[in-house]
Motif scaffolding. Structure first.
Motif, PDB file in Angstrom:
ATOM      1  N   VAL A  89       0.835  -1.200   0.000  1.00 15.86           N
ATOM      2  CA  VAL A  89       0.000   0.000   0.000  1.00 15.86           C
ATOM      3  C   VAL A  89       0.870   1.250   0.000  1.00 15.86           C
ATOM      4  O   VAL A  89       0.665   2.180  -0.794  1.00 15.86           O
ATOM      5  CB  VAL A  89      -0.952   0.000   1.209  1.00 15.86           C
ATOM      6  N   PHE A  90       1.867   1.279   0.888  1.00 12.18           N
ATOM      7  CA  PHE A  90       2.760   2.442   0.958  1.00 12.18           C
ATOM      8  C   PHE A  90       3.487   2.662  -0.367  1.00 12.18           C
ATOM      9  O   PHE A  90       3.530   3.782  -0.886  1.00 12.18           O
ATOM     10  CB  PHE A  90       3.782   2.248   2.080  1.00 12.18           C
ATOM     11  N   SER A  91       4.046   1.587  -0.918  1.00 12.81           N
ATOM     12  CA  SER A  91       4.859   1.699  -2.131  1.00 12.81           C
ATOM     13  C   SER A  91       4.027   2.171  -3.319  1.00 12.81           C
ATOM     14  O   SER A  91       4.459   3.045  -4.090  1.00 12.81           O
ATOM     15  CB  SER A  91       5.525   0.362  -2.456  1.00 12.81           C
ATOM     16  N   LEU A  92       2.835   1.608  -3.477  1.00 14.53           N
ATOM     17  CA  LEU A  92       1.989   2.007  -4.598  1.00 14.53           C
ATOM     18  C   LEU A  92       1.521   3.453  -4.464  1.00 14.53           C
ATOM     19  O   LEU A  92       1.519   4.204  -5.450  1.00 14.53           O
ATOM     20  CB  LEU A  92       0.789   1.064  -4.706  1.00 14.53           C
ATOM     21  N   LEU A  93       1.146   3.851  -3.248  1.00 19.14           N
ATOM     22  CA  LEU A  93       0.740   5.239  -3.050  1.00 19.14           C
ATOM     23  C   LEU A  93       1.909   6.192  -3.295  1.00 19.14           C
ATOM     24  O   LEU A  93       1.754   7.242  -3.926  1.00 19.14           O
ATOM     25  CB  LEU A  93       0.194   5.435  -1.636  1.00 19.14           C
TER      26      LEU A  93
END
Length: 219
Positions: A157-161
């Motif tokens: 989630v963090f990486s994609l955002l």
């Protein structure tokens, strides 16, 4: 899980609005080898975020306790917050100064996908501002008392955002290149004029938030 994701959101936004990667992606999309070089750059950018964050997930996991993050993890957040505050103050003071573009930007038209991948990776995993936020994200996930699946989901989630501001224009260009040239050019001009102010304010806010989280963990 929800609390950890909530703590990751401002960090992801901080990485996402980093102006240099966005400007680099736009220049690639306006260049001679737009489709291939930009895809390599986007892949390197995402891979760098994932790797830098994952490394520090293990560090945070080594410091957690059954009841929550350890004192060490909290002090790390405080230290990272102080570093971001210092960087934010520096960016704010330099917001009206003109800065020369990095030399590699002048060679974007001649770059191949592998070169783009390397530059994207370096901007994500080596650039100090982005690295500090990836470290903070990794420590947050690792010390968040999550199981392995939860950690994978949180990092994803963090990486994609964090990568959205590069991934969206690059992927959008593959679908509708003829519609994006004008908006991309206007966005590049705006970022070049305002990036220091935007980045300074955001870094200051994230720095204060990190210090608050760290101090809260010490109580």
């Amino acid at each position: 899980m929800g609390a950890v994701i909530g703590d990751l959101l401002p960090l992801a936004i901080g990485v996402a609005v980093s102006p240099i990667p966005i400007i680099a992606a736009i220049l690639m999309l306006l260049g001679k080898h737009a489709r291939t070089t930009s895809l390599g750059f986007a892949a390197g950018w995402l891979a760098g975020i994932v790797l830098a964050t994952t490394i520090f997930v293990f560090l945070g996991g080594a410091m957690d306790t059954d009841s929550g993050p350890s004192t060490t993890a909290s002090w790390i957040k405080v230290a990272l917050g102080v570093l971001l505050l210092a960087e934010g103050v520096r960016e704010w003071r330099a917001r009206t100064a003109s800065a020369a573009a990095p030399k590699w930007m002048g060679a974007i038209d001649e770059m191949n996908p592998l070169t783009g991948l390397g530059i994207g990776f370096a901007l994500a995993a080596v650039n100090p501002k982005n690295l500090i936020m990836c470290i903070a994200a990794g420590v947050t996930v690792g010390s968040g008392v999550l199981d392995a699946t939860g950690e994978v989901v949180a990092v994803a989630v963090f990486s994609l955002l964090a990568a959205t501001t590069v991934l969206i224009p690059v992927l959008g260009y593959q679908i509708a290149s003829h519609r994006l040239s004008g908006p991309l050019e206007r966005l590049k001009v705006w970022l070049e004029a305002n990036n220091k102010t935007v980045m300074a304010v955001l870094i200051l806010v994230i720095g204060v938030a990190l210090i608050g989280k760290g101090v809260g963990g010490l109580g």
